[in-house]
Design a protein around this motif. Structure first.
Motif, PDB file in Angstrom:
ATOM      1  N   LEU A  19       9.213  11.568   5.802  1.00 34.16           N
ATOM      2  CA  LEU A  19       9.433  12.196   7.102  1.00 34.16           C
ATOM      3  C   LEU A  19      10.663  13.100   7.049  1.00 34.16           C
ATOM      4  CD1 LEU A  19       8.851  12.530  10.133  1.00 34.16           C
ATOM      5  CD2 LEU A  19      10.138  10.404  10.524  1.00 34.16           C
ATOM      6  N   ALA A  20      11.691  12.663   6.334  1.00 33.33           N
ATOM      7  CA  ALA A  20      12.925  13.443   6.183  1.00 33.33           C
ATOM      8  C   ALA A  20      12.825  14.481   5.075  1.00 33.33           C
ATOM      9  CB  ALA A  20      14.095  12.501   5.894  1.00 33.33           C
ATOM     10  N   ARG A  21      11.670  14.544   4.390  1.00 33.68           N
ATOM     11  CA  ARG A  21      11.411  15.472   3.280  1.00 33.68           C
ATOM     12  C   ARG A  21      12.327  15.213   2.078  1.00 33.68           C
ATOM     13  NH1 ARG A  21       8.702  16.505   7.334  1.00 33.68           N
ATOM     14  NH2 ARG A  21       7.980  18.601   7.945  1.00 33.68           N
ATOM     15  N   PHE A  22      12.772  13.967   1.903  1.00 36.93           N
ATOM     16  CA  PHE A  22      13.574  13.668   0.726  1.00 36.93           C
ATOM     17  C   PHE A  22      12.754  13.762  -0.555  1.00 36.93           C
ATOM     18  CE2 PHE A  22      16.395  10.855   3.596  1.00 36.93           C
ATOM     19  CZ  PHE A  22      17.208  11.925   3.895  1.00 36.93           C
ATOM     20  N   ASP A  23      11.425  13.750  -0.400  1.00 36.14           N
ATOM     21  CA  ASP A  23      10.570  13.919  -1.578  1.00 36.14           C
ATOM     22  C   ASP A  23      10.429  15.395  -1.946  1.00 36.14           C
ATOM     23  OD1 ASP A  23       9.180  14.370   0.809  1.00 36.14           O
ATOM     24  OD2 ASP A  23       7.236  13.916  -0.088  1.00 36.14           O
ATOM     25  N   ARG A  24      10.975  16.280  -1.122  1.00 32.24           N
ATOM     26  CA  ARG A  24      10.903  17.727  -1.365  1.00 32.24           C
ATOM     27  C   ARG A  24      12.285  18.317  -1.118  1.00 32.24           C
ATOM     28  NH1 ARG A  24       5.797  19.527   2.162  1.00 32.24           N
ATOM     29  NH2 ARG A  24       7.488  19.502   3.634  1.00 32.24           N
ATOM     30  N   PRO A  25      13.179  18.225  -2.108  1.00 32.61           N
ATOM     31  CA  PRO A  25      14.580  18.579  -1.888  1.00 32.61           C
ATOM     32  C   PRO A  25      14.873  20.069  -1.818  1.00 32.61           C
ATOM     33  CG  PRO A  25      14.231  17.930  -4.167  1.00 32.61           C
ATOM     34  CD  PRO A  25      12.938  17.666  -3.454  1.00 32.61           C
ATOM     35  N   MET A  52       0.849  -1.198   0.000  1.00 35.40           N
ATOM     36  CA  MET A  52       0.000   0.000   0.000  1.00 35.40           C
ATOM     37  C   MET A  52       0.882   1.245   0.000  1.00 35.40           C
ATOM     38  SD  MET A  52      -2.872   1.141   2.777  1.00 35.40           S
ATOM     39  CE  MET A  52      -3.708   2.712   2.621  1.00 35.40           C
ATOM     40  N   THR A  53       0.624   2.192  -0.903  1.00 32.27           N
ATOM     41  CA  THR A  53       1.408   3.414  -0.995  1.00 32.27           C
ATOM     42  C   THR A  53       1.055   4.350   0.154  1.00 32.27           C
ATOM     43  OG1 THR A  53       1.424   3.249  -3.390  1.00 32.27           O
ATOM     44  CG2 THR A  53       2.000   5.373  -2.444  1.00 32.27           C
ATOM     45  N   PRO A  54       2.066   4.849   0.901  1.00 24.22           N
ATOM     46  CA  PRO A  54       1.763   5.745   2.018  1.00 24.22           C
ATOM     47  C   PRO A  54       1.143   7.041   1.510  1.00 24.22           C
ATOM     48  CG  PRO A  54       4.079   5.030   2.021  1.00 24.22           C
ATOM     49  CD  PRO A  54       3.494   4.595   0.740  1.00 24.22           C
ATOM     50  N   PRO A  55       0.267   7.679   2.293  1.00 22.88           N
ATOM     51  CA  PRO A  55      -0.334   8.941   1.867  1.00 22.88           C
ATOM     52  C   PRO A  55       0.714  10.040   1.775  1.00 22.88           C
ATOM     53  CG  PRO A  55      -0.849   8.490   4.172  1.00 22.88           C
ATOM     54  CD  PRO A  55      -0.195   7.261   3.629  1.00 22.88           C
ATOM     55  N   LYS A  56       0.489  10.982   0.844  1.00 19.76           N
ATOM     56  CA  LYS A  56       1.408  12.097   0.643  1.00 19.76           C
ATOM     57  C   LYS A  56       0.775  13.376   1.170  1.00 19.76           C
ATOM     58  CE  LYS A  56       3.304  10.513  -3.806  1.00 19.76           C
ATOM     59  NZ  LYS A  56       3.563  10.962  -5.200  1.00 19.76           N
ATOM     60  N   THR A  57       1.637  14.349   1.503  1.00 22.81           N
ATOM     61  CA  THR A  57       1.140  15.695   1.739  1.00 22.81           C
ATOM     62  C   THR A  57       0.877  16.336   0.383  1.00 22.81           C
ATOM     63  OG1 THR A  57       3.416  16.523   1.819  1.00 22.81           O
ATOM     64  CG2 THR A  57       2.388  15.953   3.904  1.00 22.81           C
ATOM     65  N   PRO A  58       0.001  17.353   0.306  1.00 28.35           N
ATOM     66  CA  PRO A  58      -0.361  17.934  -0.987  1.00 28.35           C
ATOM     67  C   PRO A  58       0.812  18.543  -1.748  1.00 28.35           C
ATOM     68  CG  PRO A  58      -1.933  18.586   0.706  1.00 28.35           C
ATOM     69  CD  PRO A  58      -0.811  17.893   1.410  1.00 28.35           C
ATOM     70  N   ASP A  59       1.873  18.970  -1.037  1.00 28.65           N
ATOM     71  CA  ASP A  59       3.001  19.613  -1.716  1.00 28.65           C
ATOM     72  C   ASP A  59       4.139  18.644  -2.003  1.00 28.65           C
ATOM     73  OD1 ASP A  59       3.538  19.303   0.945  1.00 28.65           O
ATOM     74  OD2 ASP A  59       4.333  21.311   1.274  1.00 28.65           O
ATOM     75  N   ALA A  60       3.910  17.336  -1.810  1.00 32.82           N
ATOM     76  CA  ALA A  60       4.945  16.349  -2.102  1.00 32.82           C
ATOM     77  C   ALA A  60       5.151  16.234  -3.612  1.00 32.82           C
ATOM     78  CB  ALA A  60       4.563  14.994  -1.519  1.00 32.82           C
ATOM     79  N   LEU A  61       6.400  15.976  -4.001  1.00 29.95           N
ATOM     80  CA  LEU A  61       6.729  15.778  -5.408  1.00 29.95           C
ATOM     81  C   LEU A  61       6.697  14.299  -5.749  1.00 29.95           C
ATOM     82  CD1 LEU A  61       9.768  18.223  -5.723  1.00 29.95           C
ATOM     83  CD2 LEU A  61       7.471  18.587  -6.616  1.00 29.95           C
ATOM     84  N   PRO A  65       7.058   0.755   0.679  1.00 27.22           N
ATOM     85  CA  PRO A  65       6.183   1.670   1.420  1.00 27.22           C
ATOM     86  C   PRO A  65       6.752   2.156   2.744  1.00 27.22           C
ATOM     87  CG  PRO A  65       4.893  -0.073   0.442  1.00 27.22           C
ATOM     88  CD  PRO A  65       6.324  -0.429   0.179  1.00 27.22           C
ATOM     89  N   ARG A  66       7.358   1.258   3.534  1.00 25.78           N
ATOM     90  CA  ARG A  66       7.882   1.682   4.837  1.00 25.78           C
ATOM     91  C   ARG A  66       9.060   2.640   4.667  1.00 25.78           C
ATOM     92  NH1 ARG A  66       5.275   2.299   9.373  1.00 25.78           N
ATOM     93  NH2 ARG A  66       6.674   2.391  11.159  1.00 25.78           N
ATOM     94  N   ALA A  67       9.944   2.333   3.733  1.00 25.27           N
ATOM     95  CA  ALA A  67      11.084   3.213   3.480  1.00 25.27           C
ATOM     96  C   ALA A  67      10.605   4.564   2.947  1.00 25.27           C
ATOM     97  CB  ALA A  67      12.047   2.563   2.493  1.00 25.27           C
ATOM     98  N   ALA A  68       9.556   4.542   2.126  1.00 24.32           N
ATOM     99  CA  ALA A  68       9.011   5.792   1.588  1.00 24.32           C
ATOM    100  C   ALA A  68       8.470   6.681   2.704  1.00 24.32           C
ATOM    101  CB  ALA A  68       7.922   5.492   0.563  1.00 24.32           C
ATOM    102  N   LEU A  69       7.883   6.072   3.728  1.00 25.86           N
ATOM    103  CA  LEU A  69       7.389   6.856   4.862  1.00 25.86           C
ATOM    104  C   LEU A  69       8.517   7.627   5.529  1.00 25.86           C
ATOM    105  CD1 LEU A  69       4.816   4.597   6.754  1.00 25.86           C
ATOM    106  CD2 LEU A  69       4.406   6.875   5.831  1.00 25.86           C
TER     107      LEU A  69
END
Length: 305
Positions: free
Chosen positions: A27-33, A1-10, A19-23
């Motif tokens: 959390l570390a904002r690696f999806d928003r560099p 299951m894909t973890p939920p994203k915040t609206p400003d996530a890339l 999925p667990r690693a993506a969470l």
């Protein structure tokens, strides 16, 4: 299951992780560099306040430190702000606020990231180590500022731009610019942060009001664009003053023009009522950092000539 994203996530490499690693990556904002660059550029601002002898010696450490400490700061912020984040639409899906990552696990992750930061710290020159340690109080206090002052963005400016004195202290003492030049550069970077983080805060004005969270965007209200324009004007004027004091040459001042035009574009085209407009202009500051660095780089060559 894909973890939920915040609206400003890339959508980026984080989405390809388990999925667990993506969470934890979110959390570390690696999806928003963007935040990594906004922490990294000030380190180079400070490091380049010296002739070009030893610049490239330290930039990999500054980059690694920016990645680790920005992530650690985000994890700490999310732990402290978990109850407030749950009340704001943009942040409700953050892993700690949503309960997807337990607090104990978040603390362990924070410690691991901090150990990476410690390794970077120990690799820096002694003077830079002591200066870097001065940021701990700023980092620790930042999440509480939105409960205390209408200007938490000013505290973020002090914190996020601490790389200016750290980078300056890492240079050879006999080569680096005098302290007033560094302090003017630091002040310019703080004004820059006041501008771009006020833009960022514009996304949450309504939810922040309901949650009782203070911000410069709420304090400025209908004068937000004017306030951002003032902060950005201060950025150019203060950095110009630093470069003039260091070199007394008009060339670095002329090289500030692209940064001034870009900051002017952000201000004039910002629609504070449109979250997309605010987010796009905030993220464009990754480029602004480079545009602000180039005049410092030119000034360093002028100084060395």
């Amino acid at each position: 299951m894909t973890p939920p994203k915040t609206p400003d996530a890339l959508t980026n490499w984080v989405d390809r992780l388990p999925p667990r690693a993506a969470l934890y990556a979110r959390l570390a904002r690696f999806d928003r560099p963007a935040g990594i660059w906004l922490l990294f550029w000030p380190c180079l601002f400070g490091a380049f306040l010296s002739p070009p002898a030893g610049w490239w010696r330290w930039w990999p450490l500054f980059l690694l430190g920016s990645i680790a400490m920005r992530a650690a700061g985000c994890v700490y912020n999310d732990i402290v702000d978990r109850d407030l984040d749950a009340k704001v639409a943009r942040t409700a899906n953050r892993p700690v606020a949503s309960g997807a990552i337990p607090q104990t696990s978040a603390w362990i992750f924070l410690i691991l990231l901090s150990l990476v930061g410690l390794a970077v710290l120990l690799a820096l020159p002694v003077a830079a180590r002591f200066v870097a340690l001065g940021s701990l109080l700023l980092v620790a206090a930042y999440p509480f500022m939105k409960r205390i002052t209408w200007w938490p963005q000013a505290w973020l400016g002090l914190t996020f731009n601490w790389g200016v004195p750290v980078g300056w202290a890492a240079a050879e003492p006999a080569l680096r610019a005098e302290m007033p030049v560094m302090l003017l550069t630091y002040a310019a970077a703080i004004a820059w942060t006041l501008g771009y983080d006020s833009i960022y805060a514009a996304q949450d004005v309504e939810d922040d009001a309901l949650a009782g969270v203070k911000s410069s965007a709420r304090a400025l209200g209908p004068r937000l664009k004017a306030g951002v324009g003032l902060f950005y004007a201060m950025t150019i004027l203060l950095l110009g003053a630093a470069l003039w004091r260091w070199t007394a040459s008009p060339l670095p001042l002329a090289a500030l023009a692209p940064a001034a035009l870009h900051l002017g574009w952000q201000t004039l085209t910002l629609d504070p009522q449109d979250s997309g407009s605010a987010l796009t202009r905030f993220r464009s500051n990754q480029l602004t950092g480079l545009l602000l660095l180039l005049p410092i780089l030119l000034a360093a060559f002028v100084r060395a000539a």
